[in-house]
Scaffold this motif. Structure first.
Motif, PDB file in Angstrom:
ATOM      1  N   GLN A   1       0.842  -1.183   0.000  1.00 33.10           N
ATOM      2  CA  GLN A   1       0.000   0.000   0.000  1.00 33.10           C
ATOM      3  C   GLN A   1       0.890   1.250   0.000  1.00 33.10           C
ATOM      4  OE1 GLN A   1      -3.285  -0.351  -0.265  1.00 33.10           O
ATOM      5  NE2 GLN A   1      -2.887  -2.548  -0.362  1.00 33.10           N
ATOM      6  N   PRO A   2       0.349   2.406  -0.388  1.00 38.00           N
ATOM      7  CA  PRO A   2       1.155   3.627  -0.401  1.00 38.00           C
ATOM      8  C   PRO A   2       1.823   3.859   0.946  1.00 38.00           C
ATOM      9  CG  PRO A   2      -0.941   4.013  -1.480  1.00 38.00           C
ATOM     10  CD  PRO A   2      -1.017   2.641  -0.866  1.00 38.00           C
ATOM     11  N   GLY A   3       3.148   3.941   0.926  1.00 44.16           N
ATOM     12  CA  GLY A   3       3.885   4.237   2.145  1.00 44.16           C
ATOM     13  C   GLY A   3       4.054   3.057   3.076  1.00 44.16           C
ATOM     14  N   VAL A   4       3.691   1.828   2.623  1.00 44.10           N
ATOM     15  CA  VAL A   4       3.781   0.662   3.487  1.00 44.10           C
ATOM     16  C   VAL A   4       4.668  -0.384   2.823  1.00 44.10           C
ATOM     17  CG1 VAL A   4       2.518  -1.203   4.614  1.00 44.10           C
ATOM     18  CG2 VAL A   4       1.499   1.078   4.454  1.00 44.10           C
ATOM     19  N   ASP A   5       5.682  -0.872   3.514  1.00 50.15           N
ATOM     20  CA  ASP A   5       6.533  -1.943   3.028  1.00 50.15           C
ATOM     21  C   ASP A   5       6.050  -3.261   3.620  1.00 50.15           C
ATOM     22  OD1 ASP A   5       8.233  -0.441   1.453  1.00 50.15           O
ATOM     23  OD2 ASP A   5       9.485   0.117   3.173  1.00 50.15           O
ATOM     24  N   VAL A   6       5.826  -4.239   2.751  1.00 48.73           N
ATOM     25  CA  VAL A   6       5.430  -5.560   3.212  1.00 48.73           C
ATOM     26  C   VAL A   6       6.692  -6.353   3.507  1.00 48.73           C
ATOM     27  CG1 VAL A   6       4.265  -7.693   2.631  1.00 48.73           C
ATOM     28  CG2 VAL A   6       3.306  -5.514   1.907  1.00 48.73           C
ATOM     29  N   THR A   7       6.873  -6.751   4.733  1.00 49.33           N
ATOM     30  CA  THR A   7       8.054  -7.489   5.164  1.00 49.33           C
ATOM     31  C   THR A   7       7.616  -8.714   5.948  1.00 49.33           C
ATOM     32  OG1 THR A   7       8.224  -6.332   7.263  1.00 49.33           O
ATOM     33  CG2 THR A   7       9.307  -5.304   5.352  1.00 49.33           C
ATOM     34  N   ILE A   8       8.591  -9.512   6.337  1.00 46.29           N
ATOM     35  CA  ILE A   8       8.300 -10.634   7.218  1.00 46.29           C
ATOM     36  C   ILE A   8       7.657 -10.133   8.511  1.00 46.29           C
ATOM     37  CG2 ILE A   8       9.371 -12.413   8.649  1.00 46.29           C
ATOM     38  CD1 ILE A   8       9.102 -13.273   5.815  1.00 46.29           C
ATOM     39  N   ASP A   9       8.120  -8.984   8.977  1.00 39.95           N
ATOM     40  CA  ASP A   9       7.532  -8.409  10.195  1.00 39.95           C
ATOM     41  C   ASP A   9       6.056  -8.104  10.000  1.00 39.95           C
ATOM     42  OD1 ASP A   9       9.937  -8.536  11.519  1.00 39.95           O
ATOM     43  OD2 ASP A   9      10.534  -6.492  10.988  1.00 39.95           O
ATOM     44  N   THR A  10       5.696  -7.630   8.795  1.00 38.15           N
ATOM     45  CA  THR A  10       4.287  -7.347   8.516  1.00 38.15           C
ATOM     46  C   THR A  10       3.467  -8.629   8.559  1.00 38.15           C
ATOM     47  OG1 THR A  10       5.001  -5.573   7.031  1.00 38.15           O
ATOM     48  CG2 THR A  10       2.694  -6.273   6.895  1.00 38.15           C
ATOM     49  N   ILE A  11       3.976  -9.638   7.880  1.00 41.69           N
ATOM     50  CA  ILE A  11       3.231 -10.898   7.768  1.00 41.69           C
ATOM     51  C   ILE A  11       2.970 -11.514   9.132  1.00 41.69           C
ATOM     52  CG2 ILE A  11       3.336 -13.256   6.873  1.00 41.69           C
ATOM     53  CD1 ILE A  11       5.087 -12.122   4.583  1.00 41.69           C
ATOM     54  N   PHE A  12       3.965 -11.470   9.997  1.00 43.26           N
ATOM     55  CA  PHE A  12       3.833 -12.141  11.285  1.00 43.26           C
ATOM     56  C   PHE A  12       3.500 -11.177  12.423  1.00 43.26           C
ATOM     57  CE2 PHE A  12       6.275 -15.024   8.631  1.00 43.26           C
ATOM     58  CZ  PHE A  12       5.546 -16.193   8.801  1.00 43.26           C
ATOM     59  N   SER A  13       2.867 -10.086  12.038  1.00 39.91           N
ATOM     60  CA  SER A  13       2.407  -9.142  13.058  1.00 39.91           C
ATOM     61  C   SER A  13       0.992  -9.440  13.522  1.00 39.91           C
ATOM     62  CB  SER A  13       2.468  -7.711  12.512  1.00 39.91           C
ATOM     63  OG  SER A  13       1.542  -7.541  11.436  1.00 39.91           O
ATOM     64  N   LYS A  14       0.259 -10.247  12.769  1.00 37.08           N
ATOM     65  CA  LYS A  14      -1.125 -10.585  13.117  1.00 37.08           C
ATOM     66  C   LYS A  14      -1.392 -12.037  12.757  1.00 37.08           C
ATOM     67  CE  LYS A  14      -4.560  -7.955  12.254  1.00 37.08           C
ATOM     68  NZ  LYS A  14      -5.587  -7.144  11.549  1.00 37.08           N
ATOM     69  N   ALA A  15      -2.226 -12.689  13.539  1.00 39.79           N
ATOM     70  CA  ALA A  15      -2.588 -14.079  13.271  1.00 39.79           C
ATOM     71  C   ALA A  15      -3.242 -14.221  11.903  1.00 39.79           C
ATOM     72  CB  ALA A  15      -3.517 -14.590  14.368  1.00 39.79           C
ATOM     73  N   GLU A  16      -4.095 -13.263  11.565  1.00 47.75           N
ATOM     74  CA  GLU A  16      -4.799 -13.336  10.284  1.00 47.75           C
ATOM     75  C   GLU A  16      -3.815 -13.371   9.124  1.00 47.75           C
ATOM     76  OE1 GLU A  16      -7.978 -10.712   7.633  1.00 47.75           O
ATOM     77  OE2 GLU A  16      -7.060  -9.869   9.451  1.00 47.75           O
ATOM     78  N   TYR A  17      -2.803 -12.500   9.160  1.00 44.29           N
ATOM     79  CA  TYR A  17      -1.833 -12.436   8.075  1.00 44.29           C
ATOM     80  C   TYR A  17      -0.989 -13.709   8.015  1.00 44.29           C
ATOM     81  CZ  TYR A  17      -2.861  -7.395   8.072  1.00 44.29           C
ATOM     82  OH  TYR A  17      -3.465  -6.176   8.021  1.00 44.29           O
ATOM     83  N   ALA A  18      -0.582 -14.190   9.177  1.00 39.46           N
ATOM     84  CA  ALA A  18       0.266 -15.376   9.219  1.00 39.46           C
ATOM     85  C   ALA A  18      -0.467 -16.595   8.649  1.00 39.46           C
ATOM     86  CB  ALA A  18       0.714 -15.646  10.653  1.00 39.46           C
ATOM     87  N   LYS A  19      -1.742 -16.739   9.018  1.00 39.94           N
ATOM     88  CA  LYS A  19      -2.518 -17.863   8.490  1.00 39.94           C
ATOM     89  C   LYS A  19      -2.647 -17.765   6.983  1.00 39.94           C
ATOM     90  CE  LYS A  19      -5.364 -18.548  12.628  1.00 39.94           C
ATOM     91  NZ  LYS A  19      -6.744 -18.441  13.188  1.00 39.94           N
ATOM     92  N   MET A  20      -2.877 -16.570   6.496  1.00 37.86           N
ATOM     93  CA  MET A  20      -3.021 -16.416   5.052  1.00 37.86           C
ATOM     94  C   MET A  20      -1.731 -16.775   4.319  1.00 37.86           C
ATOM     95  SD  MET A  20      -5.231 -12.921   5.037  1.00 37.86           S
ATOM     96  CE  MET A  20      -6.687 -12.961   4.033  1.00 37.86           C
ATOM     97  N   PHE A  21      -0.609 -16.489   4.953  1.00 32.47           N
ATOM     98  CA  PHE A  21       0.669 -16.866   4.375  1.00 32.47           C
ATOM     99  C   PHE A  21       0.767 -18.387   4.262  1.00 32.47           C
ATOM    100  CE2 PHE A  21       5.227 -17.802   4.604  1.00 32.47           C
ATOM    101  CZ  PHE A  21       5.733 -16.944   3.641  1.00 32.47           C
TER     102      PHE A  21
END
Length: 664
Positions: free
Chosen positions: A36-56
């Motif tokens: 998203q504008p101004g947002v870097d998707v990193t490993i930290d992003t993915i594993f910052s929430k259960a929802e994101y981690a499950k989707m991964f």
């Protein structure tokens, strides 16, 4: 030596399709992680929430083998078309140009063949290594997710390990020994070389290709970790929320499949199936520790491995029983042919049944999406089979027994005027009618239909006359593929899943292990359980067969597997693991079906609509397939074909791979 591994960036593993809930499909995308504008998707992003981690992790589920995915077909044709059950007439598939012609090479010649049967898919995501790495990334990072319980993390880790095990097993079947990765290696990460013996522990790595035995033990170790995880259930019970997720039962079943394959003669014999053409050609700086042949051979014949396969089968059934038998053969609701057919179809096709131990929901493509695909949908079975992608052969037709359980003996009528007027399409194993389209009057003297027409697929029949896709390939050999295609006008909205492992396979693997270890009577009982589902009596009804003869019984098991499991990524692997050069080199056949004139007994081209409701007798003319013949039928077969070549591009990356013998 120093080996540098190029990583697949986490963001590169992330798809662009929309997320749907688990109730709809496990194989989901994760567009929410698009930058998203101004947002870097990193490993930290993915594993910052259960929802994101499950989707991964759900994204990693897409890497499990699905036979209708473009990633696993040879330009829309299933690899089973290299076996004897179907022969492809799909001219634009590289299967014909490369496999039937014998021109396939380590260069791959085409993206379709190179990427679908090699280490990594063309987009770098869902091949063996892309999936393995994404799962290790998940395992390494899931513990730092703040809004997830320890129990849920443990369960998800076990699922990720089982995904890795399925990918390694698939690779072992097609390539032999593999590099053993026990974590996600990062860009620039360096390793000092040399093989290590045994199972790699934390931080260790087997550089280059491990042996067949090391690879098998590595997979088995992953499976044991899954089995030992108390938070992973033995089976999924809530299909609405968890349908398609892996379970402990899948781990037990995969272990049985693993050791059944490793115990088979391909790897387990007194000599390797192929020698190298001289010394293996290695990249600069790469050396091989030990005998290179151990990457495609165990180095011995070990009969104890069949005991290991038998123990794995027994362990599955014991654990299943202890769990209340959540996995069981789908049973018919009655005793009619229609009941038997529905039960068989439900067993391999439908979702949310007791039959499927590992069911794969697909990756959302038109070929393997969540609904039964209609004609015209890309690589869907209905589309490409109507163009001749999987035209059944007479050889497969001959494998299905009569309905009374006796092995089919109608071959004696071929290329005669059929003086006894025997209908070889009537009173057969109900699985025949669910596997291929044949002109059939059923046991109730009714006429089965396809797309609201009587199945008069003989020369001149109404069903094929003026129907371009029938005449252009669908019944190229006298029969059309019905398995997976079905009568799709009525079934277009039926949800389905790929049967990576199901109960019929478990019973037949158990039978095989029993037969190989000297328990023929018990083996027949396991076979009979599968036959009984479609109303067939015991295999022992064939009194002319000496079922105490191991070779005879194994041949019958392989035939039963072809009747039950063909077009489920089974038949080709069965021929490979038993090194059946005799089958690969035997020409396949097609049948010209003619109706008989009721008065003269001669051939006629009259359609059923002009026969006054009277079902005709037939003449069966069988001939060798001449369209897109295979060079192997001319004796040009090399046992190198038992394993696939590793692409030169992958070898040249310099992490220790070398080519399989014969493909150098």
């Amino acid at each position: 030596m120093k080996i540098k591994f190029l990583s697949i960036l986490a963001a590169g593993l992330l798809g662009s399709t929309a997320f749907t809930a688990c109730v709809d499909d496990i194989a989901v995308g994760d567009s929410f992680l698009e930058k998203q504008p101004g947002v870097d998707v990193t490993i930290d992003t993915i594993f910052s929430k259960a929802e994101y981690a499950k989707m991964f992790l759900w994204e990693s589920y897409k890497g499990i083998y699905h036979g209708h995915s473009n990633k696993n077909c040879i330009n829309c044709v299933q690899p089973e078309a290299i076996s004897d059950v179907v022969h492809s007439q799909l001219g634009w598939s590289e299967l014909i140009a490369e496999y039937y012609s014998g021109m396939h090479t380590e260069a791959g010649n085409s993206d379709y063949v190179r990427d679908k049967m090699a280490f990594v898919d063309g987009n770098g995501r869902t091949g063996i290594w892309g999936t393995v790495r994404s799962c290790w990334l998940f395992i390494s990072n899931i513990d730092r997710v703040p809004d997830m319980t320890a129990a849920e993390k443990a369960r998800l880790k076990a699922e990720a390990r089982l995904i890795i095990a399925t990918r390694y097993f698939d690779g072992l079947c097609h390539f032999g020994g593999l590099p053993l990765m026990d974590h996600a290696y990062e860009t620039g990460e360096l390793f000092e070389g040399g093989y290590v013996s045994g199972i790699p522990g934390e931080g260790e790595f087997v550089v280059g290709r491990a042996s067949v035995e090391q690879t098998a033990n590595f997979i088995d170790n992953l499976i044991q970790q899954v089995i030992d995880e108390p938070q992973l259930p033995f089976a999924v019970h809530d299909y609405m929320s968890e349908g398609g997720r892996l379970s402990k039962g899948g781990a037990y079943g995969l272990r049985a499949r693993l050791w059944t394959f490793v115990a088979s003669p391909l790897f387990n014999d007194v000599a390797p199936f192929r020698q190298f053409n001289g010394a293996p050609r290695l990249p600069v700086g790469v050396t091989v520790d030990g005998d290179p042949l151990l990457r495609i051979w165990l180095g011995r014949k070990d009969d104890g491995l069949w005991e290991k396969a038998l123990d794995a089968c027994r362990a599955f059934f014991a654990a299943n029983n202890a769990a209340g038998n959540p996995y069981a053969l789908v049973q018919p609701e009655g005793t009619t042919e229609a009941d038997y057919r529905r039960a068989y179809r439900k067993a391999y096709f439908s979702r949310e049944t007791s039959e499927k131990i590992i069911e794969v929901r697909g990756d959302g493509s038109t070929a393997d999406g969540e609904y039964m695909i209609e004609w015209g949908a890309g690589a869907s079975p209905g589309n490409v089979s109507h163009s001749g992608a999987h035209a059944p052969t007479v050889e497969w037709f001959n494998m299905f027994p009569w309905a009374d359980g006796r092995n089919f003996d109608g071959q004696r009528l071929y290329n005669t005027d059929n003086p006894e007027n025997i209908d070889i399409f009537a009173n057969r194993d109900p699985r025949l009618y669910e596997s291929m389209l044949v002109p059939q009057r059923n046991v109730n003297n009714q006429f089965n239909t396809y797309q609201n027409k009587v199945i008069d697929t003989w020369t001149g029949g109404d069903l094929i006359t003026g129907n371009w896709w029938f005449t252009s390939g669908y019944i190229a050999h006298g029969f059309g593929e019905y398995k997976w295609v079905l009568d799709y006008y009525d079934l277009a909205d039926e949800r389905y899943s790929w049967p990576y492992l199901r109960m019929a396979d478990m019973h037949l693997m158990y039978a095989e292990a029993l037969a190989q270890t000297g328990h023929p009577a018990e083996a027949v009982k396991e076979i009979d359980k599968v036959r009984a589902r479609v109303g067939l009596p015991s295999l022992a009804v064939n009194t002319g067969l000496d079922l105490n003869d191991r070779a005879v019984l194994i041949e019958e098991i392989l035939r039963e597997r072809a009747c039950e499991l063909a077009l489920e990524n089974s038949r080709l692997l069965d021929l490979i693991r038993y090194k059946r050069q005799d089958v690969f080199c035997s020409p396949l056949h097609r049948m010209n079906i003619y109706a008989k004139d009721a008065q003269t007994g001669e051939k006629t081209t009259i359609p059923f609509s002009q026969m006054g409701g009277v079902w005709p007798s037939f003449i069966y003319e069988v001939e060798e397939i001449s369209s897109s013949p295979r060079v192997w039928w001319k004796g040009e077969f090399d046992t190198k074909w038992y394993l696939s070549p590793i692409t030169r591009g992958e070898i040249n990356k310099g992490y220790g791979l070398f080519q399989n013998p014969g493909w150098e």
